[in-house]
Design a protein around this motif. Structure first.
Motif, PDB file in Angstrom:
ATOM      1  N   SER A  90      -6.619   1.804   5.002  1.00 38.41           N
ATOM      2  CA  SER A  90      -5.988   1.891   3.365  1.00 38.41           C
ATOM      3  C   SER A  90      -7.101   1.037   2.576  1.00 38.41           C
ATOM      4  O   SER A  90      -8.056   0.553   2.647  1.00 38.41           O
ATOM      5  N   VAL A 131       1.895   8.530  -4.245  1.00 36.34           N
ATOM      6  CA  VAL A 131       1.274   8.513  -2.866  1.00 36.34           C
ATOM      7  C   VAL A 131       0.568   9.734  -2.714  1.00 36.34           C
ATOM      8  O   VAL A 131       0.694  10.948  -3.027  1.00 36.34           O
ATOM      9  N   LEU A 154      -0.082  11.064   3.028  1.00 33.80           N
ATOM     10  CA  LEU A 154       1.208  10.263   3.233  1.00 33.80           C
ATOM     11  C   LEU A 154       2.529  10.948   3.972  1.00 33.80           C
ATOM     12  O   LEU A 154       3.173  10.770   4.610  1.00 33.80           O
ATOM     13  N   ASN A 201       2.148  13.270   7.033  1.00 33.27           N
ATOM     14  CA  ASN A 201       2.769  12.611   8.145  1.00 33.27           C
ATOM     15  C   ASN A 201       4.123  12.844   8.668  1.00 33.27           C
ATOM     16  O   ASN A 201       4.526  12.929   9.617  1.00 33.27           O
ATOM     17  N   GLU A 239       7.836   4.070   2.481  1.00 33.25           N
ATOM     18  CA  GLU A 239       8.812   3.514   3.111  1.00 33.25           C
ATOM     19  C   GLU A 239      10.154   2.835   2.236  1.00 33.25           C
ATOM     20  O   GLU A 239      11.138   3.075   2.467  1.00 33.25           O
ATOM     21  N   GLN A 241      -5.488   7.680   5.968  1.00 30.57           N
ATOM     22  CA  GLN A 241      -4.912   7.685   7.304  1.00 30.57           C
ATOM     23  C   GLN A 241      -4.573   9.071   7.347  1.00 30.57           C
ATOM     24  O   GLN A 241      -3.401   9.441   7.180  1.00 30.57           O
ATOM     25  N   SER A 242      -5.299  10.169   7.670  1.00 28.42           N
ATOM     26  CA  SER A 242      -4.900  11.650   7.787  1.00 28.42           C
ATOM     27  C   SER A 242      -5.782  12.226   8.742  1.00 28.42           C
ATOM     28  O   SER A 242      -7.202  12.032   8.681  1.00 28.42           O
ATOM     29  N   ASP A 297       1.042  -1.163  -0.072  1.00 26.60           N
ATOM     30  CA  ASP A 297      -0.018  -0.118  -0.083  1.00 26.60           C
ATOM     31  C   ASP A 297       0.850   1.142  -0.060  1.00 26.60           C
ATOM     32  O   ASP A 297       2.269   1.115   0.062  1.00 26.60           O
ATOM     33  N   GLN A 298       0.400   2.438  -0.018  1.00 25.70           N
ATOM     34  CA  GLN A 298       1.036   3.585  -0.341  1.00 25.70           C
ATOM     35  C   GLN A 298       1.899   3.811   1.124  1.00 25.70           C
ATOM     36  O   GLN A 298       3.057   4.307   0.898  1.00 25.70           O
ATOM     37  N   ARG A 299       1.526   3.537   2.200  1.00 24.32           N
ATOM     38  CA  ARG A 299       2.536   3.836   3.442  1.00 24.32           C
ATOM     39  C   ARG A 299       3.861   2.923   3.110  1.00 24.32           C
ATOM     40  O   ARG A 299       4.845   3.318   3.435  1.00 24.32           O
TER      41      ARG A 299
END
Ligand code: GCU
Length: 329
Positions: A195, A93, A97, A100, A81, A176-177, A75-77
């Motif tokens: 996600s 992304v 993301l 963060n 990484e 996730q924001s 996934d984008q997270r």
């Protein structure tokens, strides 16, 4: 006689040499592994393909993108990484993301900050975001450019959202924001961060009442099958960001880096164009499968989000950027 022979040998060697070096260049193109979480039909995928072609042509075949669609690399997270630690070179992304890592990015994904696609394109191509985008190098990646992901609207399982009152108690998936969770709160619902890959089944199983996204993703991921009521609240135009690993760019010559940055930026208007040309067909696909699109008076939604400006736009950088963007509309 002897000299002619030497001359012939020299010509042959040069020819072989050039063939060899040509084939070496052609086969040894440095692959830029690029993670993408949506399909190979998505406008951003098509724009990235085009970008890859141009990059390859401009670097005599030394660089090309190898695209991994459908979240094949995670996934984008996870993808961000991988970019950050140099395991892959690029990823597309969504803005949260990167938000963060640096809260200044929050500004470019605020509810109702853009008046429409044209305003957003002006902002993305204005050069005003360059400093912000380069500043993430301290985290090990750099933002090359922003792509549009259209306007996001609510879609639900049981009934359409016709007014802000219909938001009461709705459990809606968000990215996730923090910004998105707070936005849902202001509208009277509950934002459930999750996600993208989990949304379909979460709505299907009733964990969620619905989600929110653009028409293209809605159709692409067949989310109309579980949430057939699409209500055009158009509350967010969250940018997607093309990020590149700083480990990778540091292996490139200064000239190649400049080419990469320039062509990435030039791919943004291309992406906007493909995006805008695809919205209607995405709606039609969803409608043909039973989805209903409802127009909504967005003013009460805008009003409900206004207090977020004071709450989330705090630092001098955020305030200055916010003002600049609003003035560009
Ligand atoms: C849009 C956006 C994606 C994002 C997705 C989401 O489709 O283009 O980058 O992942 O929304 O809601 O997660």
């Amino acid at each position: 006689m002897f000299t002619t022979k030497i001359l012939k040998m020299a010509v042959l060697a040069a020819a072989v040499g050039s063939t060899l070096s040509f084939s070496t260049i052609a086969t040894a193109a440095t692959e830029i592994k690029t993670a993408f979480n949506q399909s190979d039909k998505h406008p951003q995928f098509l724009a990235l393909q085009e970008f890859s072609k141009k990059l390859s042509a401009a670097t005599d075949g030394r660089y090309k993108l190898t695209l991994y669609p459908n979240a094949l690399l995670g996934d984008q997270r996870a993808a961000l990484e991988l970019v950050q630690n140099g395991a892959i070179q690029m990823a597309m992304v969504a803005n949260p993301l990167v938000e963060n890592y640096d809260k200044t990015f929050r500004v470019i994904g605020m509810p109702y900050i853009y008046s429409g696609s044209e305003h957003q394109e002006n902002v993305f191509t204005s050069g005003e975001l360059d400093t912000l985008f380069a500043s993430t190098q301290k985290f090990g990646f750099e933002v090359l450019t922003a792509y549009t992901a259209g306007a996001r609207s609510m879609y639900t399982k049981e009934a359409p959202i016709k007014t802000i009152a219909d938001m009461q108690g709705q459990k809606i998936r968000v990215m996730q924001s923090d910004t998105m969770i707070k936005m849902l709160d202001c509208m009277g619902g509950t934002g459930v961060p999750m996600s993208q890959g989990e949304v379909y089944s979460a709505v299907q199983q009733g964990v969620l009442d619905g989600a929110e996204n653009n028409e293209i993703t809605y159709a692409d991921l067949k989310q109309y099958e579980v949430a057939p009521y699409f209500s055009a609240t158009r509350h967010l135009m969250v940018p997607d960001l093309l990020v590149v690993s700083s480990d990778f760019t540091s292996t490139m010559s200064k000239e190649d880096q400049a080419t990469l940055r320039r062509l990435a930026k030039e791919s943004t208007p291309v992406e906007f164009k493909i995006w805008n040309a695809r919205i209607e067909s995405a709606k039609k696909t969803a409608e043909d499968k039973g989805a209903t699109f409802t127009e909504v008076d967005i003013k009460p939604f805008q009003k409900s989000c206004q207090k977020l400006q004071d709450e989330l736009i705090e630092t001098p950088e955020q305030k200055a950027l916010f003002k600049k963007i609003v003035n560009m509309s």
